[in-house]
Design a protein around this motif. Structure first.
Motif, PDB file in Angstrom:
ATOM      1  N   PHE A  25       0.827  -1.198   0.000  1.00  0.00           N
ATOM      2  CA  PHE A  25       0.000   0.000   0.000  1.00  0.00           C
ATOM      3  C   PHE A  25       0.864   1.250   0.000  1.00  0.00           C
ATOM      4  O   PHE A  25       0.558   2.226  -0.695  1.00  0.00           O
ATOM      5  CB  PHE A  25      -0.930  -0.020   1.211  1.00  0.00           C
ATOM      6  CG  PHE A  25      -1.828   1.169   1.258  1.00  0.00           C
ATOM      7  CD1 PHE A  25      -2.709   1.407   0.204  1.00  0.00           C
ATOM      8  CD2 PHE A  25      -1.789   2.052   2.296  1.00  0.00           C
ATOM      9  CE1 PHE A  25      -3.535   2.512   0.218  1.00  0.00           C
ATOM     10  CE2 PHE A  25      -2.618   3.159   2.318  1.00  0.00           C
ATOM     11  CZ  PHE A  25      -3.489   3.388   1.281  1.00  0.00           C
TER      12      PHE A  25
ATOM     13  N   VAL B 259       0.725   4.242  -2.776  1.00  0.00           N
ATOM     14  CA  VAL B 259       0.445   5.637  -2.442  1.00  0.00           C
ATOM     15  C   VAL B 259       1.579   6.554  -2.891  1.00  0.00           C
ATOM     16  O   VAL B 259       1.338   7.695  -3.262  1.00  0.00           O
ATOM     17  CB  VAL B 259       0.163   5.776  -0.938  1.00  0.00           C
ATOM     18  CG1 VAL B 259       0.041   7.233  -0.561  1.00  0.00           C
ATOM     19  CG2 VAL B 259      -1.115   5.052  -0.592  1.00  0.00           C
TER      20      VAL B 259
ATOM     21  N   LEU C 208       0.723   7.558  -6.156  1.00  0.00           N
ATOM     22  CA  LEU C 208      -0.342   8.562  -6.090  1.00  0.00           C
ATOM     23  C   LEU C 208       0.268   9.946  -5.871  1.00  0.00           C
ATOM     24  O   LEU C 208      -0.145  10.933  -6.477  1.00  0.00           O
ATOM     25  CB  LEU C 208      -1.290   8.203  -4.946  1.00  0.00           C
ATOM     26  CG  LEU C 208      -2.741   8.634  -5.012  1.00  0.00           C
ATOM     27  CD1 LEU C 208      -3.367   8.214  -6.308  1.00  0.00           C
ATOM     28  CD2 LEU C 208      -3.506   8.035  -3.844  1.00  0.00           C
TER      29      LEU C 208
ATOM     30  N   ILE D 177       0.113  13.264  -8.383  1.00  0.00           N
ATOM     31  CA  ILE D 177      -0.304  14.618  -7.992  1.00  0.00           C
ATOM     32  C   ILE D 177       0.792  15.627  -8.293  1.00  0.00           C
ATOM     33  O   ILE D 177       0.529  16.745  -8.730  1.00  0.00           O
ATOM     34  CB  ILE D 177      -0.672  14.636  -6.497  1.00  0.00           C
ATOM     35  CG1 ILE D 177      -1.919  13.796  -6.251  1.00  0.00           C
ATOM     36  CG2 ILE D 177      -0.911  16.059  -6.019  1.00  0.00           C
ATOM     37  CD1 ILE D 177      -2.214  13.537  -4.798  1.00  0.00           C
TER      38      ILE D 177
ATOM     39  N   VAL E  12      -8.131   2.606   8.293  1.00  0.00           N
ATOM     40  CA  VAL E  12      -6.882   2.287   7.586  1.00  0.00           C
ATOM     41  C   VAL E  12      -5.725   2.123   8.560  1.00  0.00           C
ATOM     42  O   VAL E  12      -4.955   1.171   8.482  1.00  0.00           O
ATOM     43  CB  VAL E  12      -6.559   3.375   6.539  1.00  0.00           C
ATOM     44  CG1 VAL E  12      -5.284   3.031   5.804  1.00  0.00           C
ATOM     45  CG2 VAL E  12      -7.713   3.530   5.584  1.00  0.00           C
TER      46      VAL E  12
ATOM     47  N   LEU F  47     -10.469   3.784  -0.165  1.00  0.00           N
ATOM     48  CA  LEU F  47     -10.489   5.074  -0.862  1.00  0.00           C
ATOM     49  C   LEU F  47     -11.937   5.547  -0.994  1.00  0.00           C
ATOM     50  O   LEU F  47     -12.242   6.395  -1.817  1.00  0.00           O
ATOM     51  CB  LEU F  47      -9.845   4.950  -2.245  1.00  0.00           C
ATOM     52  CG  LEU F  47      -8.317   4.920  -2.238  1.00  0.00           C
ATOM     53  CD1 LEU F  47      -7.775   4.469  -3.567  1.00  0.00           C
ATOM     54  CD2 LEU F  47      -7.766   6.288  -1.898  1.00  0.00           C
TER      55      LEU F  47
ATOM     56  N   VAL G 297      -8.581  10.803  -1.570  1.00  0.00           N
ATOM     57  CA  VAL G 297      -7.119  10.819  -1.661  1.00  0.00           C
ATOM     58  C   VAL G 297      -6.536  11.757  -0.603  1.00  0.00           C
ATOM     59  O   VAL G 297      -5.519  11.471   0.019  1.00  0.00           O
ATOM     60  CB  VAL G 297      -6.677  11.233  -3.076  1.00  0.00           C
ATOM     61  CG1 VAL G 297      -5.185  11.462  -3.125  1.00  0.00           C
ATOM     62  CG2 VAL G 297      -7.076  10.167  -4.076  1.00  0.00           C
TER      63      VAL G 297
ATOM     64  N   ILE H  27      -6.140   9.884   2.597  1.00  0.00           N
ATOM     65  CA  ILE H  27      -5.005   8.959   2.599  1.00  0.00           C
ATOM     66  C   ILE H  27      -3.711   9.751   2.804  1.00  0.00           C
ATOM     67  O   ILE H  27      -2.816   9.355   3.561  1.00  0.00           O
ATOM     68  CB  ILE H  27      -4.971   8.167   1.272  1.00  0.00           C
ATOM     69  CG1 ILE H  27      -6.203   7.257   1.172  1.00  0.00           C
ATOM     70  CG2 ILE H  27      -3.710   7.345   1.171  1.00  0.00           C
ATOM     71  CD1 ILE H  27      -6.251   6.169   2.204  1.00  0.00           C
TER      72      ILE H  27
ATOM     73  N   LEU I 227      -0.908   9.402   5.773  1.00  0.00           N
ATOM     74  CA  LEU I 227       0.489   9.048   5.548  1.00  0.00           C
ATOM     75  C   LEU I 227       1.423  10.158   6.001  1.00  0.00           C
ATOM     76  O   LEU I 227       2.486   9.895   6.549  1.00  0.00           O
ATOM     77  CB  LEU I 227       0.712   8.757   4.070  1.00  0.00           C
ATOM     78  CG  LEU I 227       0.049   7.467   3.635  1.00  0.00           C
ATOM     79  CD1 LEU I 227       0.014   7.370   2.135  1.00  0.00           C
ATOM     80  CD2 LEU I 227       0.791   6.278   4.221  1.00  0.00           C
TER      81      LEU I 227
END
Lengths: 322, 476, 438
Positions: free
Chosen positions: A113, A117, A120, A124, C78, C86, C317, C320, C324
């Motif tokens: 994961f 990410v 991801l 962006i 999560v 998501l 997003v 998430i 993180l």
């Protein structure tokens, strides 16, 4: 009958483009265990490289111009266009290599994961540069056949559809034989167990690099063939394809299974056939299904398949250890 | 560093210009009601010799008592030397390409105004914030403009998009903050929306005109008028499609495919298949350029032949004419719009716009969007000047002033008045252009040539339906 | 209680306390006090956020509070339970629409147009718009949590069947299906782009005209203190967030919390030890969705008007990223991440504006400003454009914000997988052992 043929051609053509994108995902996932959410940004960057080569005749910050590019207002011949396509794909591959070296390599061994990410985050971060380059006008990718089409039994089939199908066939054959080559075997070994592969003398770093390079090139290929008329950007790179692109492809790879080459192609074709045929033949029920219902058909298909087969149609089941 | 020097220079020039007195006295329209003193941009400064001709009976201020700039009542956004106006634009979202050009030309407009001495002897300072077309960011920007202190503005001269305008409409009324929306939806005729200024015609009326024009064209070509309407969900789509539907009903055109709200999501196969099956001879679209490219491209590639047109935002020459569909658009598409395209006529307003833009932004690329920014500038200047003449440049005073003015766009767009009942003042004229892919050639302004490819065929066109239609509220 | 030996705990309660040391208790109280004074506009304290975020700083801060509530929810799913989702935006939307159905304007045959902002002169709509029931906030706010939780329970079986990345993508599907529902049901959702109005944040006992506690007008509160609308909403939402925070903290340190963590760490092992996997995954989904629902309802009410597209994938997003950057699995990290992600863009903008004002200042600051900023003139280079309008390169701060945001996600994952919380731990441990911190 013509309508059926036209619909089928459109479905297979869209399925081919989905399959190319799916192959890009699978290559990267099989090689590096990364679900590449940055595929959208990379593919658009690849299409932009194509446009810069062919329309601007060279990069603005480099001192030389592209001697091959057609003059203003002219279109390149098919052969010349393919040469440009190859250069654009190589540039996209280099972009993939850089991203892999900067962001993915330090993450080897991290949870799946976290790796997903990270991509991801890349998506962006790269997106503003892409959007910036396309902000004002559509950027041409110089498609030689433009909007031309063939007629087959009364059905009108744009040449772009056939081109997409051919591109997908070549990409699939290439990837298929790549996996049977010595290097492909190394890649499969790395995907299976990195440490064991290293112990066998396989250079894992190189496998990572190759996977990302090829994956990025395939993503760019998909975007360039999706940038042709009559698909929405119609021969240009535009803001339109980019934001939606990757999320249309996710159901494809999930349906096929994240790590199956055949699955990517089968998933792509299946999803596109469901999507396009639902759009064509259920359209009189739009009142019940809601406007734009064909957009979510892929997700519905994906949900149904996943509840029956949690690792997709062709995916490998994960063995759960304690 | 350059900006400040430039501003200082501009202010100095402005003072000189003001001291020299009125140099260019363009008499404003003033055609309808003699008592609305409007838009005399040059001599309202500190020369102080201009007793108002005829006082504003309706606004109830004390007329000539406050003729000096210093005595103008102010609250927020106006100081003794500066007037702050706000621009809440989409400079990075889906409409960034259009809006940044619109904002650019409005900024140039204020540069020009300041050079001529500003408004009431004050320099106009546009503050630009970027909403990215996101509603919550748009609201945040509005709050920043609406604050009652430093950073607050006296009016918002552009607010991009119907959604954000709808979200702030109530607050704008509460704060008495006048807003010029960048949206042509017919949403604002209601009493409570007095702070939202509709400009030019509406999507609804534009559609009535466009459908009527298409019908005449199709029938002149010897075909039967059969209409297909396609639109996207949302106020824009609904407003445009409703106008088309009204026109079809009034003119007795058969609607063979009614695709209102149907262009949604990323796959439009359903719309395309129904459109192609319908056998329509004319299509009216209220969509975005990307959606148009998809539906138009695929329908035409399946052998569908008809005359297409649609609301202004459906088509975008910089996005669509470089594509491979350009020859097809040239053949089948007729663009509709709200004002004259770049260098599209010889009117006084257009000459001024072209010369000012070319002189001040020689590197900028030719664009029809500059006209929209210019129009916003003219509107805001007229209203602020009126407020200064009323002696009340408070926010409420500006809103009140906006209800007294008639605005003369000097030939680049139909003139506009806010002084009367909605059905009397709503602008009913739109423009129709031939798409000319050959002429399309975007050049820097300094080149002095090139074209957006939009060739006017009808200026200020008012169809029979639009001319007589009585509104009892928004179209939708 | 043992002074002098900070880490010696003599009872289980002490060890599991929310704020185990006197120092932490004290700093929590001081922090609360500071925040209160800041929000009241107390001179020097309010100057700080004003410098960072501008005069209207209380608006972005209030939004951050709402996002923090949702982030606490995604952390439970999560970070604590280990189920990657998501689909948080979908659950926020569920909560928001529950709120508007229960608390929205009361309407009837005649006046439904006032509830859902489209008119229907031509009979385009097949049914009329759906007005709300006009119920007070103490009904619609908990209800939005409960309804979202029920939807979460319905979705949870998928989490047992589908794992890891596959689950993440299934939940992406959820968001798209939510968007489609928004398009399909304009009677409920209002216009797809501009949405419909939401009930205001006033507290009423029942449907009476004058609210019990006024939150949407400037004025005196309880006859005591004069507050602006923004300040009132800030305090109200801050109080709600504290309650949610307290609940989340308690959940994590309870038996349930430990069960959830066991499933995250190794689900098969957890089941062997007697933790029923399905039951706890379902619970994780339910609680997380409840948080999302409440936050969605508050967000919609605070903005006053929301449309279906606002609950898109980018919102998910965001969460998430919050997780993180803050540090997954920790409450403190979640809060830090929210503040960072939500306020950073505003700060970058303000910082750029500040730099622009120093362009002429000379000295090192002026040099940096000259190097970074450009006004677009000939020979003036720099990556950040401060001209009013700047398409193309150089890019505006708005676009640079995205670049910074994405880069931060990458950087944190590579260098500090524990996120801001990890940074904080390092700093704390350094000073704990100081001057012998090696």
């Amino acid at each position: 009958m013509e309508i059926f043929i036209q619909t089928l051609a459109k479905a297979i053509a869209l399925g081919s483009i989905y399959a190319i994108m799916g192959l890009s995902f699978v290559l990267i996932f099989k090689g590096t265990q990364v679900l590449n959410f940055a595929a959208g940004a990379i593919s658009m960057a690849g299409a932009l490289f194509m446009s810069i080569l062919i329309a601007d005749r060279g990069f603005p910050f480099l001192p030389f111009t592209n001697p091959l590019a057609p003059a203003d207002g002219e279109t390149a011949g098919v052969a010349l266009w393919i040469v440009h396509l190859m250069i654009a794909l190589i540039l996209a591959a280099i972009l993939g290599l850089i991203l892999e070296r900067v962001a993915i390599r330090p993450m080897v061994g991290q949870p799946l994961f976290s790796m997903a990410v990270i991509t991801l985050g890349l998506e962006i971060a790269i997106r503003p540069f892409n959007l910036d380059a396309t902000a004002i006008t559509g950027r041409s990718v110089g498609v030689p056949w433009g909007t031309e089409s063939w007629e087959l039994a009364g059905a009108i089939i744009p040449k772009s559809y056939v081109a997409a199908i051919i591109a997908a066939a070549i990409a699939f054959t290439g990837v298929y034989f790549f996996y049977r080559s010595r290097f492909g075997v190394a890649m499969r070994a790395v995907a299976f167990d990195q440490e064991a592969a290293m112990a066998q003398g396989i250079n894992v770093g190189r496998v990572f690099a190759i996977a990302w390079g090829l994956g990025a090139a395939l993503a760019a290929l998909g975007a360039i063939f999706f940038a042709m008329a009559p698909w929405p950007p119609a021969g240009t790179v535009s803001l339109e394809i980019h934001p939606i692109w990757i999320f249309r492809v996710l159901p494809v790879i999930i349906l096929g299974g994240l790590d199956s080459v055949a699955g990517a192609v089968a998933g792509g074709l299946l999803i596109a056939i469901f999507e396009i045929f639902a759009g064509q033949y259920l359209s009189q029920w739009t009142n019940i299904l809601g406007p734009g219902y064909s957009t979510i058909v892929p997700y519905i298909v994906m949900l149904v398949v996943l509840l029956v087969r949690p690792y997709g149609l062709f995916g490998t089941e994960e063995i759960r250890r304690v | 560093m350059k900006l400040k020097q430039l501003l200082a220079l501009l202010m100095a020039l402005g003072l000189v210009a003001a001291a020299c007195g009125g140099s260019d006295d363009d008499s404003s329209s003033g055609s309808d009601d003699g008592d609305t003193a409007t838009a005399e941009s040059s001599d309202d400064g500190d020369s102080g010799d201009d007793g108002d001709d005829g006082d504003d009976g309706d606004s109830g201020d004390d007329g000539d008592a406050m003729e000096e700039g210093a005595e103008i009542a102010t609250d927020f956004g106006v100081t003794d030397t500066q007037i702050f106006v706000g621009i809440n634009g989409d400079l990075s979202g889906p409409f960034a390409a259009l809006v940044s050009e619109i904002v650019e030309s409005q900024v140039v407009y204020w540069e020009m105004v300041n050079e001529r001495g500003g408004i009431a002897g004050r320099e106009v300072v546009p503050l630009v914030l970027d909403s990215g077309y996101a509603t919550d960011k748009g609201i945040e920007n509005f709050e920043e403009f609406a604050q009652e202190g430093d950073g607050g503005v006296v009016m918002i001269t552009e607010n991009t998009g119907s959604p954000i305008t709808a979200a702030i409409a109530e607050d704008a009324a509460d704060n008495d903050l006048l807003v010029i929306p960048l949206s042509w939806a017919s949403l604002w005729p209601a009493e409570e929306n007095v702070a939202i200024l509709e400009k030019q015609t509406t999507y609804c009326i534009e559609s009535m005109n466009g459908v009527e024009w298409l019908k005449n064209k199709v029938e002149a070509d010897g075909k039967e008028a059969k209409l297909a309407i396609i639109s996207r969900p949302g106020e824009y789509g609904l407003d445009g499609a409703t106008g088309a539907q009204i026109a079809a009903e009034e003119l007795g055109i058969e609607i063979v495919y009614n695709g209102i709200d149907q262009v949604a999501g990323d796959d439009r196969t359903a719309v395309i298949s129904q459109l192609v099956d319908s056998g329509a001879t004319m299509v009216w679209t209220t969509v975005t350029p990307g959606e148009l490219a998809d539906v138009f491209g695929q329908a035409v590639s399946q052998g569908f032949e008809a005359d297409w047109s649609g609301n202004g935002p459906s088509f975008s020459y910089p996005a669509l004419l470089p594509t491979d569909l350009a020859p097809l658009f040239d053949q089948y598409y007729w663009q509709s719009g709200y004002s004259v395209p770049w260098n599209g006529n010889d009117s006084e307003g257009m000459q001024e716009l072209v010369s000012e833009m070319t002189a001040r932004r020689p590197d900028a690329v030719l664009s029809d969007q500059y006209i929209t920014g210019w129009i916003e500038g003219i509107m805001a200047e007229t209203i602020l000047t009126q407020a200064a003449e009323n002696g009340d440049m408070t926010r409420a005073g500006v809103v009140a002033a906006s209800q007294q003015v008639s605005i003369d766009f000097k030939g680049i767009s139909p003139n506009q008045s806010y002084n009367g009942a909605y059905n009397d003042i709503v602008v009913r004229g739109s423009y129709i252009f031939d798409v000319d892919a050959e002429a399309f050639n975007l050049q820097p302004l300094s080149a002095g040539e090139g074209s957006s490819g939009m060739i006017p065929i009808e200026e200020n066109y008012i169809g029979t339906v639009a001319a007589s239609y009585q509104f009892d509220g928004p179209c939708i | 209680m043992s002074f002098g030996r900070p880490l010696l705990r003599t009872s289980y309660e002490e060890d599991a306390a929310i704020l185990p040391t006197w120092f932490q208790k004290g700093s929590a109280i001081v922090a609360l006090l500071l925040i209160t004074l800041m929000a009241l506009g107390f001179g020097p304290l309010a100057a700080f956020p004003k410098f960072l975020l501008g005069n209207t700083w209380i608006n972005p801060v209030t939004l951050t509070i709402i996002f923090a509530i949702a982030a606490l929810g995604i952390n439970i799913l999560v970070g604590v339970t280990g189920q990657v989702s998501l689909g948080h935006a979908f659950f926020m939307g569920t909560g928001a629409y529950t709120a508007v159905m229960l608390g929205g304007n009361v309407g009837d045959e005649e006046s439904w147009k006032a509830c859902v902002p489209f008119h229907d002169n031509l009979g385009l709509l097949e049914s009329q718009g759906q007005c709300g029931l006009g119920l007070p906030i103490w009904i619609w706010l908990p209800a939005s949590g409960v309804v979202a939780a029920m939807i979460g329970v319905l979705v949870s079986p998928a989490a047992v069947k589908v794992r890891g990345l596959y689950l993440a993508i299934v939940t992406v599907g959820l968001v798209f299906i939510g968007l489609h529902l928004g398009r399909m049901l304009p009677e409920w959702a209002g216009d797809f782009e501009s949405g419909r109005k939401w009930p205001k944040l006033d507290i009423r006992l029942w449907k009476e005209e004058a609210p019990l506690v006024e939150l949407t007008e400037d004025g005196k509160w309880f006859g005591l203190i004069h507050l602006s609308e923004e300040q009132k909403q800030f305090f109200f939402l801050f109080a709600i967030m504290l309650v949610m925070l307290w609940f989340a903290k308690n959940l994590v340190r309870s038996r349930t919390g430990r069960a959830l963590q066991a499933i995250r760490d190794r689900d098969v092992a957890a089941e062997v030890m007697g933790v029923p996997e399905f039951k706890y995954k379902r619970l994780g989904f339910a609680i997380s969705s409840a948080y999302a629902g409440v936050a969605g309802a508050l967000l919609a009410s605070y903005n006053g008007r929301v449309s279906p597209i606002d609950f898109g994938l980018l919102l998910s997003v965001d969460f998430i990223a919050i997780l993180l950057i803050g540090g997954a699995g920790t409450i403190a990290g979640t809060m830090m991440g929210t503040v960072f992600v939500e306020l950073l863009p505003d700060m970058v903008e303000k910082f750029t504006a500040w730099l622009a004002s120093k362009l002429d200042a000379g000295g090192p600051v002026g040099l940096i400003a000259n190097f970074l900023l450009t006004e677009g003139g000939e020979g003036d280079f720099g990556p950040i454009s401060i001209a009013t309008v700047a398409p193309g390169w150089p890019m505006s701060t708005f676009q640079w914000n995205f670049v910074i945001y994405g880069t931060l996600i990458v950087v944190f994952l590579i260098f500090e997988p524990l996120g801001l919380y990890g940074v904080w731990l390092k700093v704390r441990n350094y000073w704990k052992g100081w001057p012998f911190s090696y």
